[in-house]
Write an enzyme that holds these catalytic residues in place. Structure first.
Site, short mmCIF file in Angstrom:
data_model
loop_
_atom_site.label_atom_id
_atom_site.label_comp_id
_atom_site.label_asym_id
_atom_site.label_seq_id
_atom_site.Cartn_x
_atom_site.Cartn_y
_atom_site.Cartn_z
N HIS A 40 17.42 -12.71 -18.20
CA HIS A 40 18.71 -12.09 -17.58
C HIS A 40 18.66 -10.45 -17.57
O HIS A 40 18.88 -9.98 -18.76
CB HIS A 40 19.97 -12.63 -18.21
CG HIS A 40 21.12 -12.55 -17.47
ND1 HIS A 40 22.39 -12.23 -18.13
CD2 HIS A 40 21.45 -12.44 -16.21
CE1 HIS A 40 23.30 -11.93 -17.35
NE2 HIS A 40 22.77 -12.19 -16.11
N GLU A 67 15.33 -11.50 -14.26
CA GLU A 67 16.50 -11.44 -13.11
C GLU A 67 17.06 -9.98 -13.15
O GLU A 67 17.07 -9.48 -14.07
CB GLU A 67 17.52 -12.41 -13.67
CG GLU A 67 18.62 -12.64 -12.61
CD GLU A 67 19.93 -11.78 -12.85
OE1 GLU A 67 20.71 -11.87 -12.16
OE2 GLU A 67 19.80 -10.98 -14.01
N ASP A 69 19.72 -7.19 -10.83
CA ASP A 69 20.95 -6.97 -9.66
C ASP A 69 20.51 -5.80 -8.75
O ASP A 69 20.28 -4.70 -9.51
CB ASP A 69 22.17 -6.92 -10.52
CG ASP A 69 22.73 -7.89 -11.46
OD1 ASP A 69 22.86 -8.98 -11.14
OD2 ASP A 69 22.24 -7.77 -12.72
N HIS A 82 23.90 -4.05 -12.87
CA HIS A 82 24.66 -5.05 -12.59
C HIS A 82 26.12 -4.59 -12.38
O HIS A 82 26.76 -5.09 -11.30
CB HIS A 82 25.04 -5.81 -13.86
CG HIS A 82 25.78 -6.97 -13.78
ND1 HIS A 82 27.20 -6.81 -14.20
CD2 HIS A 82 25.82 -8.01 -13.60
CE1 HIS A 82 27.91 -7.87 -14.08
NE2 HIS A 82 26.84 -8.98 -13.45
N GLU A 150 19.13 -10.67 -7.55
CA GLU A 150 20.40 -11.10 -7.16
C GLU A 150 20.99 -9.81 -6.35
O GLU A 150 20.85 -8.71 -6.72
CB GLU A 150 21.31 -11.22 -8.44
CG GLU A 150 22.89 -11.36 -7.91
CD GLU A 150 23.78 -11.71 -9.13
OE1 GLU A 150 25.01 -11.50 -8.76
OE2 GLU A 150 23.27 -11.89 -10.26
#
Length: 289
Positions: A40, A67, A69, A82, A150
């Site tokens: 993450h 992962e 952002d 993020h 994301e």
């Protein structure tokens, strides 16, 4: 990740391409029993989140999926961060004290490149920078890793779906090899994920949230994954999601977040989730092995 309520409407598919499912895997690699482990924001329990150092730390731990952002600067550059504000994970308040509330969208790429994105986490990471999306995918490629990308707050950045796909294409990430097993694009915004699917049907997509089972047929038109927080999960819900077929002709997958301890990892693995997103991927990997 933060939950956002969205309305879902069914949309026609513009095309279907075969892609490989996200295989259950030890250390994020296909071929072993157990859910895939996804780092993450990189291995963010051990290095500053969404930095290249966190990508490298995941690689050092043997974790293949990371992962991140993606947001956009004032002058149109895609960067990996993020929060909508730069304040928590950079020294922006010191460098630009008069620019409160320090929103990503209010700063140029050159201004963001000046910021220290590592010292808040630890002195050994002083000087780490907020990477551009190009820099980030270069590092993921260099490490032979895979990417769960994301789109963060896409409503703030009209057209970010097409722009992100363009960057990925320019960096070689939309060829058959990558879309078949190394890339998933996700968001809390269903309309954004639908847009990604319409623009590039071959790309696997995921919706972040826990839609009602009655809504899953609509999501299955454009999303390959339903990715809920672990607190909202049950075995019956995971089974219900798996019963639906996604846009690439395979059962919908479930990746859950953010699990950082062994007991919770074992519990959600028992629900037969396809993947676990975690700040401490080694802890989760060892628990579900």
């Amino acid at each position: 990740m933060h939950v956002r309520a969205v309305a879902v409407t069914t949309t026609a598919l513009l095309g279907v391409a075969l892609t490989a499912p996200l295989s259950h895997a030890r250390a994020g690699e296909a071929g072993d029993d157990g859910p895939t482990v996804v780092a993450h924001r990189g291995a963010s329990g051990y290095a500053p989140e969404n930095t290249l150092a966190a990508v490298d730390r995941a690689a050092e731990l043997g974790i293949r999926w990371v992962e991140n952002d993606v947001q956009r600067t004032r002058d149109g550059e895609l960067v990996v961060l993020h929060d909508e504000s730069l304040a928590r994970t950079t020294d922006v308040e010191e460098v630009f004290p008069d620019r409160s509330p320090w929103k990503v969208k209010d700063f140029t790429a050159a201004e963001i490149a000046r910021l220290d994105a590592g010292s808040w986490f630890g002195s050994e990471y002083a000087g780490a920078r907020v990477p551009t999306l190009e820099q980030y995918v270069h590092r993921v490629e260099h490490n032979h890793q895979k990417l769960l990308l994301e789109l963060k707050s896409p409503g703030l950045y009209p057209g970010i779906e097409q722009q992100t796909l363009k960057v990925l294409a320019n960096e070689g990430w939309l060829d058959r090899r990558h879309v078949a097993g190394r890339l998933v694009v996700q968001s809390f915004d269903a309309d954004s994920i639908r847009t990604v699917h319409d623009l590039k049907p071959a790309v696997k997509t995921g919706f972040l949230g826990t839609p009602a089972v009655s809504e899953l047929p609509a999501y299955a038109e454009f999303a390959d994954q339903i990715n809920p927080s672990y607190g909202s999960l049950s075995m019956s819900y995971v089974s219900a999601v798996h019963a639906f077929t996604g846009p690439h002709g395979r059962p919908l997958e479930v990746l859950t977040w953010t699990v950082n301890d062994a007991d919770t990892a074992r519990r959600v693995a028992g629900y037969d989730v396809d993947g676990i997103i975690t700040n401490k991927p080694d802890v989760v990997r060892d628990a579900v092995d």
